[in-house]
Design a protein around this motif. Structure first.
Motif, PDB file in Angstrom:
ATOM      1  N   VAL A  16       0.844  -1.218   0.298  1.00  0.00           N
ATOM      2  CA  VAL A  16      -0.259  -0.106  -0.351  1.00  0.00           C
ATOM      3  C   VAL A  16       0.996   0.832  -0.002  1.00  0.00           C
ATOM      4  CG1 VAL A  16      -2.051  -1.516   1.465  1.00  0.00           C
ATOM      5  CG2 VAL A  16      -0.865   0.390   2.654  1.00  0.00           C
ATOM      6  N   LEU A  17       0.165   2.658  -0.303  1.00  0.00           N
ATOM      7  CA  LEU A  17       0.814   3.215  -0.276  1.00  0.00           C
ATOM      8  C   LEU A  17       1.109   4.315   1.064  1.00  0.00           C
ATOM      9  CD1 LEU A  17       2.368   5.812  -2.109  1.00  0.00           C
ATOM     10  CD2 LEU A  17       0.192   6.875  -2.062  1.00  0.00           C
ATOM     11  N   ALA A  18       2.773   3.962   1.410  1.00  0.00           N
ATOM     12  CA  ALA A  18       2.461   4.890   2.759  1.00  0.00           C
ATOM     13  C   ALA A  18       2.569   6.484   2.735  1.00  0.00           C
ATOM     14  CB  ALA A  18       3.419   4.670   3.837  1.00  0.00           C
ATOM     15  N   SER A  19       1.015   7.374   3.187  1.00  0.00           N
ATOM     16  CA  SER A  19       1.839   8.542   3.350  1.00  0.00           C
ATOM     17  C   SER A  19       1.522   9.455   4.843  1.00  0.00           C
ATOM     18  CB  SER A  19       0.508   9.073   2.650  1.00  0.00           C
ATOM     19  OG  SER A  19       0.126   8.621   1.282  1.00  0.00           O
ATOM     20  N   PRO A  20       2.765   9.360   5.578  1.00  0.00           N
ATOM     21  CA  PRO A  20       3.212   9.902   6.528  1.00  0.00           C
ATOM     22  C   PRO A  20       3.149  11.740   6.830  1.00  0.00           C
ATOM     23  CG  PRO A  20       5.127   8.900   5.977  1.00  0.00           C
ATOM     24  CD  PRO A  20       4.348   8.522   4.782  1.00  0.00           C
ATOM     25  N   MET A  21       2.072  12.136   7.777  1.00  0.00           N
ATOM     26  CA  MET A  21       2.664  13.648   7.582  1.00  0.00           C
ATOM     27  C   MET A  21       2.338  13.678   8.575  1.00  0.00           C
ATOM     28  SD  MET A  21      -1.432  14.219   5.629  1.00  0.00           S
ATOM     29  CE  MET A  21      -2.029  12.859   4.082  1.00  0.00           C
ATOM     30  N   GLY A  22       4.210  14.384   8.972  1.00  0.00           N
ATOM     31  CA  GLY A  22       4.893  15.006   9.760  1.00  0.00           C
ATOM     32  C   GLY A  22       6.704  14.478   9.503  1.00  0.00           C
ATOM     33  N   LEU A  23       7.378  14.980  10.517  1.00  0.00           N
ATOM     34  CA  LEU A  23       8.426  13.878  10.934  1.00  0.00           C
ATOM     35  C   LEU A  23       8.389  12.772  11.021  1.00  0.00           C
ATOM     36  CD1 LEU A  23      11.600  14.249  10.805  1.00  0.00           C
ATOM     37  CD2 LEU A  23      11.167  15.391  12.792  1.00  0.00           C
ATOM     38  N   ILE A  24       7.492  12.852  12.634  1.00  0.00           N
ATOM     39  CA  ILE A  24       7.581  12.013  13.430  1.00  0.00           C
ATOM     40  C   ILE A  24       7.354  10.170  12.983  1.00  0.00           C
ATOM     41  CG2 ILE A  24       6.993   9.801  15.313  1.00  0.00           C
ATOM     42  CD1 ILE A  24       8.233  12.355  17.569  1.00  0.00           C
ATOM     43  N   PRO A  25       5.553  10.323  12.005  1.00  0.00           N
ATOM     44  CA  PRO A  25       5.337   9.110  11.161  1.00  0.00           C
ATOM     45  C   PRO A  25       6.073   9.177   9.827  1.00  0.00           C
ATOM     46  CG  PRO A  25       3.815  11.197  11.760  1.00  0.00           C
ATOM     47  CD  PRO A  25       5.214  11.634  12.305  1.00  0.00           C
ATOM     48  N   SER A  26       7.223  10.097   9.031  1.00  0.00           N
ATOM     49  CA  SER A  26       7.864   9.768   7.720  1.00  0.00           C
ATOM     50  C   SER A  26       9.128   8.706   8.415  1.00  0.00           C
ATOM     51  CB  SER A  26       8.398  11.186   7.483  1.00  0.00           C
ATOM     52  OG  SER A  26       7.558  11.646   7.026  1.00  0.00           O
ATOM     53  N   VAL A  27       9.659   9.199   9.853  1.00  0.00           N
ATOM     54  CA  VAL A  27      10.481   8.320  10.025  1.00  0.00           C
ATOM     55  C   VAL A  27      10.065   7.087  10.220  1.00  0.00           C
ATOM     56  CG1 VAL A  27      12.253   7.853  12.071  1.00  0.00           C
ATOM     57  CG2 VAL A  27      11.843  10.811  11.309  1.00  0.00           C
ATOM     58  N   GLY A  28       8.509   6.686  11.277  1.00  0.00           N
ATOM     59  CA  GLY A  28       8.139   5.981  11.771  1.00  0.00           C
ATOM     60  C   GLY A  28       7.970   4.807   9.870  1.00  0.00           C
ATOM     61  N   ALA A  29       7.625   5.300   9.517  1.00  0.00           N
ATOM     62  CA  ALA A  29       7.178   4.903   7.986  1.00  0.00           C
ATOM     63  C   ALA A  29       7.730   4.484   7.278  1.00  0.00           C
ATOM     64  CB  ALA A  29       6.156   5.450   7.051  1.00  0.00           C
ATOM     65  N   ARG A  30       9.047   4.911   7.484  1.00  0.00           N
ATOM     66  CA  ARG A  30      10.850   4.236   6.864  1.00  0.00           C
ATOM     67  C   ARG A  30      11.691   3.203   7.630  1.00  0.00           C
ATOM     68  NH1 ARG A  30      13.745  10.248   5.925  1.00  0.00           N
ATOM     69  NH2 ARG A  30      12.303  11.081   7.415  1.00  0.00           N
ATOM     70  N   LEU A  31      10.821   3.353   8.842  1.00  0.00           N
ATOM     71  CA  LEU A  31      11.546   2.386   9.663  1.00  0.00           C
ATOM     72  C   LEU A  31      10.643   0.929   9.120  1.00  0.00           C
ATOM     73  CD1 LEU A  31      13.070   1.760  11.992  1.00  0.00           C
ATOM     74  CD2 LEU A  31      11.692   2.044  13.420  1.00  0.00           C
ATOM     75  N   ALA A  32       9.500   1.547   9.094  1.00  0.00           N
ATOM     76  CA  ALA A  32       8.666  -0.104   8.687  1.00  0.00           C
ATOM     77  C   ALA A  32       8.770  -0.825   7.213  1.00  0.00           C
ATOM     78  CB  ALA A  32       7.373   0.426   8.981  1.00  0.00           C
ATOM     79  N   ARG A  33       9.416   0.288   6.855  1.00  0.00           N
ATOM     80  CA  ARG A  33       9.444  -0.333   5.246  1.00  0.00           C
ATOM     81  C   ARG A  33      10.873  -0.899   5.095  1.00  0.00           C
ATOM     82  NH1 ARG A  33       9.506   2.013  -1.083  1.00  0.00           N
ATOM     83  NH2 ARG A  33      10.504   0.845  -1.666  1.00  0.00           N
ATOM     84  N   ARG A  34      12.017  -0.670   6.506  1.00  0.00           N
ATOM     85  CA  ARG A  34      13.130  -0.706   6.644  1.00  0.00           C
ATOM     86  C   ARG A  34      13.237  -2.695   7.198  1.00  0.00           C
ATOM     87  NH1 ARG A  34      17.965   1.573   5.495  1.00  0.00           N
ATOM     88  NH2 ARG A  34      17.488   4.306   4.443  1.00  0.00           N
ATOM     89  N   THR A  35      12.553  -2.844   7.732  1.00  0.00           N
ATOM     90  CA  THR A  35      11.992  -3.404   8.376  1.00  0.00           C
ATOM     91  C   THR A  35      10.893  -4.710   8.177  1.00  0.00           C
ATOM     92  OG1 THR A  35      10.806  -2.695  10.940  1.00  0.00           O
ATOM     93  CG2 THR A  35      13.379  -2.688  10.575  1.00  0.00           C
ATOM     94  N   PHE A  36       9.531  -3.819   8.963  1.00  0.00           N
ATOM     95  CA  PHE A  36       8.772  -5.696   8.863  1.00  0.00           C
ATOM     96  C   PHE A  36       7.420  -5.341   7.643  1.00  0.00           C
ATOM     97  CE2 PHE A  36       7.767  -2.629  12.373  1.00  0.00           C
ATOM     98  CZ  PHE A  36       6.552  -1.912  12.564  1.00  0.00           C
ATOM     99  N   SER A  37       7.820  -4.722   7.359  1.00  0.00           N
ATOM    100  CA  SER A  37       6.794  -4.086   6.292  1.00  0.00           C
ATOM    101  C   SER A  37       7.448  -3.820   4.537  1.00  0.00           C
ATOM    102  CB  SER A  37       5.538  -3.206   6.834  1.00  0.00           C
ATOM    103  OG  SER A  37       5.133  -3.807   7.826  1.00  0.00           O
ATOM    104  N   PRO A  38       8.369  -4.805   3.643  1.00  0.00           N
ATOM    105  CA  PRO A  38       9.406  -4.362   3.214  1.00  0.00           C
ATOM    106  C   PRO A  38       8.010  -4.445   1.731  1.00  0.00           C
ATOM    107  CG  PRO A  38       9.099  -6.314   3.403  1.00  0.00           C
ATOM    108  CD  PRO A  38       8.511  -6.399   4.634  1.00  0.00           C
ATOM    109  N   ASP A  39       7.423  -4.259   1.695  1.00  0.00           N
ATOM    110  CA  ASP A  39       6.082  -3.905  -0.045  1.00  0.00           C
ATOM    111  C   ASP A  39       5.596  -2.523   0.751  1.00  0.00           C
ATOM    112  OD1 ASP A  39       7.039  -6.634  -0.595  1.00  0.00           O
ATOM    113  OD2 ASP A  39       5.239  -7.467   0.867  1.00  0.00           O
ATOM    114  N   LEU A  40       5.186  -2.170   1.348  1.00  0.00           N
ATOM    115  CA  LEU A  40       5.442  -0.528   1.889  1.00  0.00           C
ATOM    116  C   LEU A  40       5.364   0.350   0.534  1.00  0.00           C
ATOM    117  CD1 LEU A  40       5.164   1.145   5.031  1.00  0.00           C
ATOM    118  CD2 LEU A  40       3.616  -0.494   4.054  1.00  0.00           C
TER     119      LEU A  40
END
Length: 237
Positions: free
Chosen positions: A22-46
């Motif tokens: 799915v398309l991750a659309s984080p708005m804000g700094l901490i959500p953006s860091v969280g989304a990138r962390l998720a993709r690098r770890t447990f959600s690689p298909d984001l």
């Protein structure tokens, strides 16, 4: 020592766990860091976007074209998961980013409704609130921008997976789909959260702490994703 902001990053990242492609659309700094962390770890298909017309990889290199018509197809087909902010949010997840006070004579003008109704009715939307207070977590929002569970009857893709604040994590896993305390960040008490919430929050017995980041996740946060430590400016204890 793990900072409060790093617990918030983990809590935001967990919003995208198990989402698949799915398309991750984080708005804000901490959500953006969280989304990138998720993709690098447990959600690689984001899928990640540059905010314009491209799908991008973790290093910012282009992975594909995302024209506006295709972006709208993702939005209206439930294939995007947004994490938005909220100037106000109520017990059922109705969100306000438009104005404070009566519509006819508001005391403060905010961003405006923007895409909040379309987002919430057509794809999953979570929320990030960096300053948890009774002024944000209110009994009733002054204007509905993002649609909550009590107004979403018939909306096929409406879902609010979680709300993350600087104090804890919240979901809507209750019989009437009202907000529930899911976890508290270490250093925070349940009573603090009750006092900072402007409505009667559902609090189950034995509320857990928000999970700690692993050593590998901490390294990614501190050395790869946010080496300048900008996250600490958004959450101050």
């Amino acid at each position: 020592m793990i900072s409060r902001s790093e617990y918030c990053v983990i809590a935001c990242a967990e919003a995208w766990r198990g989402n698949g492609e799915v398309l991750a659309s984080p708005m804000g700094l901490i959500p953006s860091v969280g989304a990138r962390l998720a993709r690098r770890t447990f959600s690689p298909d984001l899928l990640m976007t540059d905010g314009e017309a491209m799908l991008v990889g973790l290093d910012g290199t282009t992975e594909g074209w995302l024209p506006y018509r295709q972006h709208l197809a993702l939005v209206t087909g439930g294939k995007r998961h947004v994490m938005m902010g909220a100037s106000q949010i109520d017990r059922y997840g109705n969100q306000n980013i438009s104005c404070i006070g009566a519509w006819e004579r508001p005391t403060r003008q905010l961003l405006g409704v923007r895409g909040a109704p379309v987002n919430t009715l057509n794809n999953p939307v979570s929320y990030w609130v960096p300053r948890h207070s009774p002024r944000v977590f209110v009994e009733r929002v002054d204007m509905v921008c993002g649609v909550g569970y009590d107004r979403a009857a018939g909306a096929r893709y409406h879902r609010i997976p979680r709300v993350v604040s600087d104090l804890g994590v919240f979901d809507f896993e209750t019989e009437d789909r009202s907000m529930r305390l899911a976890s508290v960040h270490p250093g925070v008490t349940v009573e603090q959260i009750r006092q900072a919430t402007g409505f009667a929050l559902t609090v189950p017995d034995g509320v857990p702490y928000t999970r700690e980041p692993s050593a590998a996740e901490l390294r990614l946060i501190r050395e790869v994703i946010d080496p300048k430590g900008l996250r600490e400016r958004e959450v101050r204890v």
